[in-house]
Design an enzyme around this catalytic site. Structure first.
Site, PDB file in Angstrom:
ATOM      1  N   GLY A  51       0.846  -1.182   0.000  1.00  0.00           N
ATOM      2  CA  GLY A  51       0.000   0.000   0.000  1.00  0.00           C
ATOM      3  C   GLY A  51       0.897   1.254   0.000  1.00  0.00           C
ATOM      4  O   GLY A  51       1.461   1.602  -1.019  1.00  0.00           O
ATOM      5  N   SER A 118       6.694  -4.288  -1.987  1.00  0.00           N
ATOM      6  CA  SER A 118       6.225  -2.967  -2.383  1.00  0.00           C
ATOM      7  C   SER A 118       6.397  -2.017  -1.198  1.00  0.00           C
ATOM      8  O   SER A 118       7.503  -1.895  -0.668  1.00  0.00           O
ATOM      9  CB  SER A 118       4.774  -3.056  -2.862  1.00  0.00           C
ATOM     10  OG  SER A 118       4.358  -1.862  -3.475  1.00  0.00           O
ATOM     11  N   TRP A 119       5.341  -1.326  -0.760  1.00  0.00           N
ATOM     12  CA  TRP A 119       5.452  -0.517   0.456  1.00  0.00           C
ATOM     13  C   TRP A 119       5.943  -1.371   1.622  1.00  0.00           C
ATOM     14  O   TRP A 119       6.678  -0.896   2.485  1.00  0.00           O
ATOM     15  CB  TRP A 119       4.122   0.145   0.795  1.00  0.00           C
ATOM     16  CG  TRP A 119       3.947   0.387   2.272  1.00  0.00           C
ATOM     17  CD1 TRP A 119       3.107  -0.273   3.122  1.00  0.00           C
ATOM     18  CD2 TRP A 119       4.676   1.325   3.083  1.00  0.00           C
ATOM     19  NE1 TRP A 119       3.259   0.194   4.412  1.00  0.00           N
ATOM     20  CE2 TRP A 119       4.215   1.181   4.417  1.00  0.00           C
ATOM     21  CE3 TRP A 119       5.668   2.266   2.819  1.00  0.00           C
ATOM     22  CZ2 TRP A 119       4.705   1.938   5.474  1.00  0.00           C
ATOM     23  CZ3 TRP A 119       6.167   3.026   3.878  1.00  0.00           C
ATOM     24  CH2 TRP A 119       5.685   2.860   5.181  1.00  0.00           C
ATOM     25  N   ASP A 273       8.471  -4.482 -13.766  1.00  0.00           N
ATOM     26  CA  ASP A 273       7.680  -3.841 -12.722  1.00  0.00           C
ATOM     27  C   ASP A 273       7.544  -2.358 -13.063  1.00  0.00           C
ATOM     28  O   ASP A 273       8.514  -1.608 -13.025  1.00  0.00           O
ATOM     29  CB  ASP A 273       8.390  -4.024 -11.375  1.00  0.00           C
ATOM     30  CG  ASP A 273       7.581  -3.523 -10.194  1.00  0.00           C
ATOM     31  OD1 ASP A 273       6.711  -2.661 -10.387  1.00  0.00           O
ATOM     32  OD2 ASP A 273       7.840  -3.986  -9.069  1.00  0.00           O
ATOM     33  N   HIS A 301       4.821  -6.397 -10.932  1.00  0.00           N
ATOM     34  CA  HIS A 301       4.939  -5.954  -9.543  1.00  0.00           C
ATOM     35  C   HIS A 301       4.325  -6.912  -8.527  1.00  0.00           C
ATOM     36  O   HIS A 301       4.825  -7.022  -7.413  1.00  0.00           O
ATOM     37  CB  HIS A 301       4.270  -4.576  -9.406  1.00  0.00           C
ATOM     38  CG  HIS A 301       4.392  -3.971  -8.044  1.00  0.00           C
ATOM     39  ND1 HIS A 301       5.590  -3.557  -7.518  1.00  0.00           N
ATOM     40  CD2 HIS A 301       3.460  -3.729  -7.082  1.00  0.00           C
ATOM     41  CE1 HIS A 301       5.396  -3.076  -6.296  1.00  0.00           C
ATOM     42  NE2 HIS A 301       4.110  -3.166  -6.006  1.00  0.00           N
TER      43      HIS A 301
END
Length: 322
Positions: A51, A118-119, A273, A301
């Protein structure tokens, strides 16, 4: 670094249910949902979702051998089953780093493996650099560090040239006079008092990200990203973090990579990605030579794309016996 092999590929472990769940009052009005899965006597690992604002899912549990891992998963502040929903108050990278430490104490473990994509990779790096003595290994995917170049890629110049039609949809909500700073323009709408305008902005923000994260188009995934409750949380919280640059100094997580010395790590990075481009993973590898960086030749991703998932499962399997 050579591209990762493509076959034979590993897939998710069978579905499992938590053996323990709970809520943690972290103050400032926030209550976090957490769960533990797998083997209570297994290798401890904490799972950090993306996120920010996406929350955990049942499939996230399945990236670890349940016979060998004791897996703690939680919804970060403001999302999933944590409350209050979509709250931006007292919601920063460093609040979350503190939350992870409180959860480690609940799990009653001295040290654990940290897994984030990711985050989640940002948060994993921030946690491990703050608490290297608590981190046994790092498994990371889709590296993101809040450098200005990474923010510009998504919201100024970069991804828009690969997805020009989707970019124009993202721009539609914002008058031309405000398009010089889209993060700020969306922030005004996502934090405004008009619920309808807030929801419209949330759906547009979330949809733009959803378009960039898959290697191939996935209409079902876009439906999930534009569902009202999910879109409000991920758009408000993500934009809140973007406008504040993650409460990190420019280049901080890469500059401080030396703090990870001695911690075994694996990065699984999709070659294509378009959300968190491979350049950041490469820069982190140069700053942290000990880490193993695997480029997935047909990966985007998302964690559940076949080649990316294969690399992640192989990494968790490898560390399960340490």
């Amino acid at each position: 670094m050579a591209d990762a092999p493509t076959a034979p590929r590993r897939t998710l472990y069978p579905p499992i249910e938590p053996y323990r769940t709970g809520r943690l009052d972290v103050g400032d009005g926030h209550s976090l949902y957490w769960e533990q899965c797998g083997n209570p006597d297994g290798k401890p690992v904490v799972f950090l979702h993306g996120g920010p604002g996406a929350g955990i899912s049942t499939d996230h549990r399945r990236q670890f051998d349940p016979a060998r891992y004791n897996i703690l998963l939680f919804d970060q502040r403001g999302c999933g089953q944590s409350t209050p929903h979509a709250s931006l108050e007292a919601n920063t990278t460093w609040h979350l780093v503190e939350d992870i430490e409180r959860l480690r104490e609940i799990a009653d473990v001295e040290r654990w493996m940290v897994y984030g994509g990711s985050w989640g990779s940002t948060l994993a790096l921030a946690y491990a650099q703050t608490h290297p003595d608590r981190t046994t290994e790092l498994v990371l995917r889709g590296i993101f560090t809040f450098r200005q170049s990474e923010l510009d890629w998504l919201y100024r110049q970069g991804a828009n040239e690969i997805f020009p039609d989707k970019w124009d949809e993202f721009l539609e909500l914002i008058p031309e006079a405000e398009r010089d700073d889209l993060v700020a323009a969306y922030h005004r709408r996502l934090t405004g008092d008009d619920p309808a305008a807030q929801l419209a902005a949330a759906k547009a923000w979330s949809k733009w990200e959803g378009e960039t994260v898959t290697l191939l188009p996935n209409p079902h995934f876009i439906e999930e990203f534009t569902e009202d409750r999910f879109a409000i949380a991920i758009a408000r919280i993500e934009n809140h973090y973007m406008i504040n640059k993650g409460w990190l100094a420019e280049g901080q997580l890469i500059a401080d990579a030396g703090k990870l010395k001695g911690i075994p790590g694996v990065i699984i990075q999709g070659r294509y990605d378009c959300c968190t481009p491979p350049a950041t993973a490469w820069d982190l590898k140069k700053a942290w030579p000990e880490v193993e960086l695997n480029f997935v030749p047909d990966g985007g991703h998302l964690y559940n794309e076949p080649g990316v998932l294969d690399g992640l499962i192989r990494a968790t399997d490898r560390f399960a016996g340490r």
